[in-house]
Design a protein around this motif. Structure first.
Motif: not given
Length: 282
Positions: A209-210, A243-246, A260-265, A281-282
């Protein structure tokens, strides 16, 4: 004074008291699971929600949760049934199930695509005895068992449950000892040892979880993916990484969600070493 051996905390617990997790207690001079069979959550979920992407996709699983956790993550996504005061209030309302009852419920739901049981929502390892007993019966009934865990459990506990577990999703919250010790109150080495111990017996997927500003650097993701790639080579199997969105929760309710851009990167970074990386979670 009796000492619990479930996790790195090794709590010494006085008679009638509970340990740090709020679920293990001293009764009659012995450490027991005070939350045995006491369920606070019960739902038929898609297997992908655990998350498991590469274990029986398209199926459903009966998810069961109790109360208690041996970590205190300030960003907890399930604080209502893990370690907040609200969670411990559930002790009064929790319905107690025998392992046979919950396995019958799982069996009765097979017509709706259910494959078995998932032990999830709170930290299942703090009540591992119920996991073992219910999972054993579930497997004997020809169904599957899934464990969703933070991985901070002793190898002794892992040995007790892993003959009955078919798949695990294990949190790898960070690759920083300081993050584990100072931020979530955990133990990175115990988590890594648990992951290694699970890989020889069942399907394993990992989740990170990021949290913005805490574990979201490309450098750390490269460290995680390099370690996982090493495990893939050692064990000869693919290990999916989520790699999951907080989203703002609990004590981090005033924070911004992960971009979302951070998760995708970070997914792109992890794919430099790993084949199966999923954005969550995106």
């Amino acid at each position: 004074m009796p000492q619990c051996d479930v996790c790195f905390r090794r709590c010494k617990i006085e008679e009638g008291a509970t340990g740090f997790c709020g679920a293990r207690a001293c009764r009659g001079g012995k450490i027991v699971a005070d939350n045995y069979g006491k369920l606070t959550a019960l739902a038929l979920d898609p297997i992908e929600k655990k998350p498991l992407k590469m274990f029986m996709p398209g199926k459903m699983v009966l998810s069961v949760g109790s109360y208690g956790c041996n970590l205190h993550c300030p960003f907890c996504q399930n604080s209502g049934i893990s370690w907040s005061q609200e969670a411990f209030d559930y002790r009064k309302a929790a319905r107690t199930y025998a392992p046979e009852e919950i396995v019958k419920s799982a069996h009765d739901l097979q017509g709706r695509g259910n494959i078995g049981l998932a032990f999830t929502y709170n930290e299942p390892l703090v009540g591992w005895e119920f996991v073992r007993d219910a999972a054993k019966l579930c497997k004997e009934a020809g169904m599957k068992n899934v464990l969703v865990t933070n991985g901070t459990g002793s190898l002794k506990v892992l040995q007790e449950i892993k003959p009955y577990i078919d798949a695990m999703n294990i949190d790898l919250k960070s690759f920083s000892e300081n993050f584990y010790k100072d931020f979530v109150g955990g133990d990175l080495q115990m988590t890594k040892d648990f992951i290694r111990g699970a890989l020889d017996s069942c399907h394993v997927e990992l989740t990170t979880l990021i949290i913005p500003g805490k574990n979201d650097s490309e450098e750390e993701m490269r460290s995680i993916s390099a370690w996982v790639a090493g495990l893939e080579k050692e064990f000869g199997k693919k290990i999916p990484l989520h790699i999951t969105r907080f989203f703002p929760r609990f004590k981090f309710a005033d924070c911004d969600p992960t971009p979302v851009s951070k998760i995708r990167r970070l997914v792109d970074v992890a794919k430099e070493r790993l084949e199966f990386v999923f954005a969550g979670n995106v």
